[in-house]
Design a protein around this motif. Structure first.
Motif, PDB file in Angstrom:
ATOM      1  N   ASP A  24      39.684  30.665  48.016  1.00 49.57           N
ATOM      2  CA  ASP A  24      39.489  32.097  47.821  1.00 49.57           C
ATOM      3  C   ASP A  24      39.762  32.807  49.138  1.00 49.57           C
ATOM      4  OD1 ASP A  24      36.609  31.632  45.672  1.00 49.57           O
ATOM      5  OD2 ASP A  24      38.742  31.742  45.184  1.00 49.57           O
ATOM      6  N   ARG A  40      48.109  42.370  42.435  1.00 45.14           N
ATOM      7  CA  ARG A  40      48.024  42.208  40.980  1.00 45.14           C
ATOM      8  C   ARG A  40      49.389  41.913  40.377  1.00 45.14           C
ATOM      9  NH1 ARG A  40      43.357  42.675  38.868  1.00 45.14           N
ATOM     10  NH2 ARG A  40      41.726  43.989  39.706  1.00 45.14           N
ATOM     11  N   ALA A  98      49.999  38.107  41.355  1.00 46.38           N
ATOM     12  CA  ALA A  98      49.080  37.065  40.875  1.00 46.38           C
ATOM     13  C   ALA A  98      47.925  37.687  40.106  1.00 46.38           C
ATOM     14  CB  ALA A  98      48.562  36.264  42.055  1.00 46.38           C
ATOM     15  N   SER A  99      48.232  38.400  39.049  1.00 49.18           N
ATOM     16  CA  SER A  99      47.201  39.159  38.345  1.00 49.18           C
ATOM     17  C   SER A  99      46.044  38.306  37.836  1.00 49.18           C
ATOM     18  CB  SER A  99      47.814  39.948  37.198  1.00 49.18           C
ATOM     19  OG  SER A  99      48.392  39.075  36.258  1.00 49.18           O
ATOM     20  N   ALA A 100      46.314  37.086  37.426  1.00 51.42           N
ATOM     21  CA  ALA A 100      45.251  36.245  36.879  1.00 51.42           C
ATOM     22  C   ALA A 100      44.269  35.787  37.947  1.00 51.42           C
ATOM     23  CB  ALA A 100      45.857  35.026  36.187  1.00 51.42           C
ATOM     24  N   ASP A 101      44.689  35.795  39.200  1.00 51.27           N
ATOM     25  CA  ASP A 101      43.853  35.282  40.279  1.00 51.27           C
ATOM     26  C   ASP A 101      43.187  36.358  41.126  1.00 51.27           C
ATOM     27  OD1 ASP A 101      44.405  32.593  39.682  1.00 51.27           O
ATOM     28  OD2 ASP A 101      46.310  32.721  40.764  1.00 51.27           O
TER      29      ASP A 101
END
Length: 111
Positions: free
Chosen positions: A62, A76, A79-82
């Motif tokens: 992270d 976003r 890497a929108s999912a992360d």
């Protein structure tokens, strides 16, 4: 790590002060607009991630970024999912207006 900010105008003012130079308000407005336009056109070309960032992301670590909303939008897109974002609001609308005026990056119509 120390964080320093206050916008493009402050950056230019500090540079001029360090050089012992003064400019008119109109010249300062023009210099600020030119700086922001150049930055917007070249950020993807000249910007590089901090050393170790790509390795940390590849390892699934992270990472906390202290960025504005435009930077968050760029993350976003990549890497929108992360991406988990937290937007910290100013204490009041009056304080937000004061900050925006002092940054001198937006017209009074925008503010």
């Amino acid at each position: 790590r120390n964080m320093i900010g206050a916008g493009a105008r402050k950056l230019i003012e500090r540079g001029l002060e360090a050089e012992g130079r003064t400019v008119t308000p109109a010249d300062m407005d023009r210099m600020t607009a030119d700086f922001i336009a150049y930055y917007a056109d070249h950020i993807a070309v000249e910007s590089r991630p901090f050393e170790g960032l790509e390795a940390a992301l590849s390892a699934g670590e992270d990472v906390l970024f202290d960025i504005d909303w435009q930077g968050t939008q760029q993350l976003r897109e990549k890497a929108s999912a992360d991406v988990v974002s937290v937007f910290i609001l100013p204490p009041s609308l009056a304080d937000l207006e004061k900050r925006m005026v002092s940054r001198a990056q937006d017209s009074h119509d925008v503010i």
